[in-house]
Structures are given as structure tokens and as C-alpha cells.
Scaffold this motif. Structure first.
Motif, PDB file in Angstrom:
ATOM      1  N   TYR A 141       0.826  -1.214   0.000  1.00  0.00           N
ATOM      2  CA  TYR A 141       0.000   0.000   0.000  1.00  0.00           C
ATOM      3  C   TYR A 141       0.862   1.268   0.000  1.00  0.00           C
ATOM      4  CZ  TYR A 141      -4.388  -2.515   0.719  1.00  0.00           C
ATOM      5  OH  TYR A 141      -5.486  -3.312   0.546  1.00  0.00           O
ATOM      6  N   PHE A 142       1.931   1.244   0.761  1.00  0.00           N
ATOM      7  CA  PHE A 142       2.809   2.418   0.794  1.00  0.00           C
ATOM      8  C   PHE A 142       3.438   2.663  -0.570  1.00  0.00           C
ATOM      9  CE2 PHE A 142       7.034   4.316   1.288  1.00  0.00           C
ATOM     10  CZ  PHE A 142       6.690   5.511   1.911  1.00  0.00           C
ATOM     11  N   GLN A 143       3.886   1.595  -1.222  1.00  0.00           N
ATOM     12  CA  GLN A 143       4.497   1.738  -2.546  1.00  0.00           C
ATOM     13  C   GLN A 143       3.505   2.282  -3.566  1.00  0.00           C
ATOM     14  OE1 GLN A 143       4.884  -0.820  -0.546  1.00  0.00           O
ATOM     15  NE2 GLN A 143       7.105  -0.985  -0.209  1.00  0.00           N
ATOM     16  N   SER A 147       3.933   5.782  -5.542  1.00  0.00           N
ATOM     17  CA  SER A 147       4.073   5.759  -6.996  1.00  0.00           C
ATOM     18  C   SER A 147       3.097   6.696  -7.704  1.00  0.00           C
ATOM     19  CB  SER A 147       3.861   4.341  -7.521  1.00  0.00           C
ATOM     20  OG  SER A 147       2.511   3.920  -7.337  1.00  0.00           O
ATOM     21  N   LEU A 148       2.079   7.174  -6.993  1.00  0.00           N
ATOM     22  CA  LEU A 148       1.120   8.077  -7.620  1.00  0.00           C
ATOM     23  C   LEU A 148       1.782   9.420  -7.919  1.00  0.00           C
ATOM     24  CD1 LEU A 148      -2.078   7.396  -5.466  1.00  0.00           C
ATOM     25  CD2 LEU A 148      -1.525   6.482  -7.731  1.00  0.00           C
ATOM     26  N   PRO A 149       1.375  10.074  -8.995  1.00  0.00           N
ATOM     27  CA  PRO A 149       2.010  11.357  -9.356  1.00  0.00           C
ATOM     28  C   PRO A 149       1.645  12.477  -8.410  1.00  0.00           C
ATOM     29  CG  PRO A 149       0.175  10.868 -10.831  1.00  0.00           C
ATOM     30  CD  PRO A 149       0.375   9.641  -9.984  1.00  0.00           C
ATOM     31  N   PHE A 150       2.359  13.592  -8.570  1.00  0.00           N
ATOM     32  CA  PHE A 150       2.161  14.802  -7.768  1.00  0.00           C
ATOM     33  C   PHE A 150       2.318  14.508  -6.280  1.00  0.00           C
ATOM     34  CE2 PHE A 150      -0.137  15.438 -11.749  1.00  0.00           C
ATOM     35  CZ  PHE A 150       0.380  16.647 -12.172  1.00  0.00           C
TER      36      PHE A 150
END
Length: 242
Positions: A141-143, A147-150
Motif C-alpha cells: 500500500y505504501f508503494q 508511486s502516484l504522481p504529484f
């Protein structure tokens, strides 16, 4: 996300004119900058063009204005705003250098947009889990979040450096003298020359995207000319040849 923001159509998922502009800018040559930060910067730039925020118009007459004649001032405003969308390599010490209220005001729009995009990405990801579209029993979940932008906000450091460099040129200094003066004025920056190079390369990506928008008649010709004239000024004076 791109569908929601009208970069691709909802039915056939083909690029809209804004999507074509984004794709054109990200269609990299070997010498163009790469990385998530460039993609985010280009997407942000196109949104701010759509909102008529990334322009050469001043936010307030009370703010200090760039040096140079009226035409040069407009070019410097536009270029420094575009450059401020990119991150800069900074030393681990407090900022030491000039500030500019116009760029700080512009950055408030950038941050608001970036945080809205981040929230949109997180809500879309959450909807995948709530609708059972992805496996929920997992340990990354942390990764996923990382990895999501902004992920983080950008400051205006490169915009400030760009503004100072261009002002030194219009004041009559040679390009090498302007670069040296800029390096001395911003001791917090690790490598002013390399970051300016990346900024000018990003500018070329943005120009490609704007040209597509003009061809597709998605922006006013005056906006296209604004970018075209600033780019012509750079090329005629070889300012971007570091």
C-alpha cells in the motif's frame, strides 16, 4: 484521470486536442529531459494554459517588474513561470537568493492544481479498491501511494534563477557573464547551468505542445503567438545555448 480532465475522450479513449498536445510534448528525442517530474510539469503547464494562468500578464501592478523593455519583460515573465514548474537541485541549507512576488503568486496556482491532481489520483485509486477491481490483501500500500504522481510540491527556485539569468542578459552582459552572475547570486543551487539547460529543454517540449493546440484551434492565436515570440527571442539571441 486523463479522461476526466479531457485529455482523452470518454467513449473511444482517443486523444483530444489537449491530449495530442500532451503526447507531442512527451514524444521524446534522445536529448530531451525525462522523468516523472517532466510529465507532471508538462501536464501542469497545459492545464495552466487552459486556465489562462501561464501567460506573460502580471498578476499585480504593485509587484516588482523584470528588467528590460516592455517586450523583454513579457518574455521573462512567461519563461520564468514555465521554468518554475520544474524542480531544482538545491543544497541542504536555507535559501539564499532573490525572491519574486509574481512568481510566488503563480506558484500558489501551481500548488492548488497539483494538490487537486493528487487528490484525484488518490480517489481514483481508492475507487478501484472499493469496487473490487484490484486485490485488497496486499503489502504494498505504501508503494502504491508513493508511486502516484504529484507526490510533492515544487518551489519556484528555477523560475527565480531563470528570471535573474535573463535579466542579466538584457542588462548587456554576455551569456557567460550572465551565467556567472547567476551562479554567484544563488549559492544555494547545486548546479545552475545544468538546471537551466533542463529548463530550456522543457521549454522546447512545451512549445511543441502549444503548436499542436494552435493547429487544433484549441487556444487563441494570441496565446500561441505569446509563446512563439518568446521562443523566437531566445533563438535569435542564442540565450538558450548554454
Amino acid at each position: 484521470m486523463l479522461e476526466i480532465r479531457d485529455f482523452v475522450t470518454s467513449l473511444k479513449h482517443v486523444p483530444t486536442p489537449w491530449g495530442k498536445a500532451l503526447a507531442s510534448g512527451l514524444n521524446r528525442d534522445t536529448d530531451t529531459p525525462t522523468g516523472t517530474h517532466v510529465q507532471e510539469a508538462l501536464l501542469t503547464a497545459l492545464e495552466l494554459i487552459r486556465f489562462e494562468v501561464l501567460t506573460n500578464r502580471e498578476f499585480s501592478k504593485t509587484y516588482s517588474r523584470p528588467l528590460g523593455d516592455e517586450t523583454q519583460k513579457k518574455h521573462i515573465i512567461l519563461l520564468s513561470r514555465a521554468f518554475s514548474l520544474l524542480p531544482m537541485q538545491l543544497k541542504s541549507q536555507p535559501w539564499s537568493g532573490a525572491l519574486n512576488r509574481d512568481l510566488l503568486a503563480f506558484n500558489s496556482f501551481v500548488k492548488a492544481l497539483a494538490r487537486s491532481y493528487r487528490n484525484l489520483c488518490e480517489m481514483l485509486t481508492l475507487s478501484f479498491f472499493l469496487n473490487g477491481l484490484v486485490m485488497k490483501d496486499r503489502k504494498d500500500y505504501f508503494q502504491i501511494s508513493e508511486s502516484l504522481p504529484f507526490m510533492s510540491d515544487h518551489n519556484v527556485a528555477l523560475g527565480l534563477v531563470c528570471k535573474y539569468y535573463l535579466e542579466q542578459f538584457v542588462e548587456g552582459k554576455s551569456l557567460s557573464e550572465a551565467l556567472k552572475a547567476t551562479e554567484n547570486a544563488f549559492p544555494t543551487c547545486q548546479n545552475v547551468k545544468d538546471d537551466l539547460k533542463q529548463g530550456f529543454k522543457f521549454w522546447q517540449l512545451l512549445i511543441k505542445a502549444v503548436n499542436i493546440l494552435v493547429i487544433e484551434e484549441s487556444i487563441d492565436i494570441a496565446i500561441g503567438d505569446m509563446f512563439k515570440n518568446a521562443d523566437k527571442w531566445l533563438e535569435q539571441n542564442s540565450i538558450n545555448k548554454l
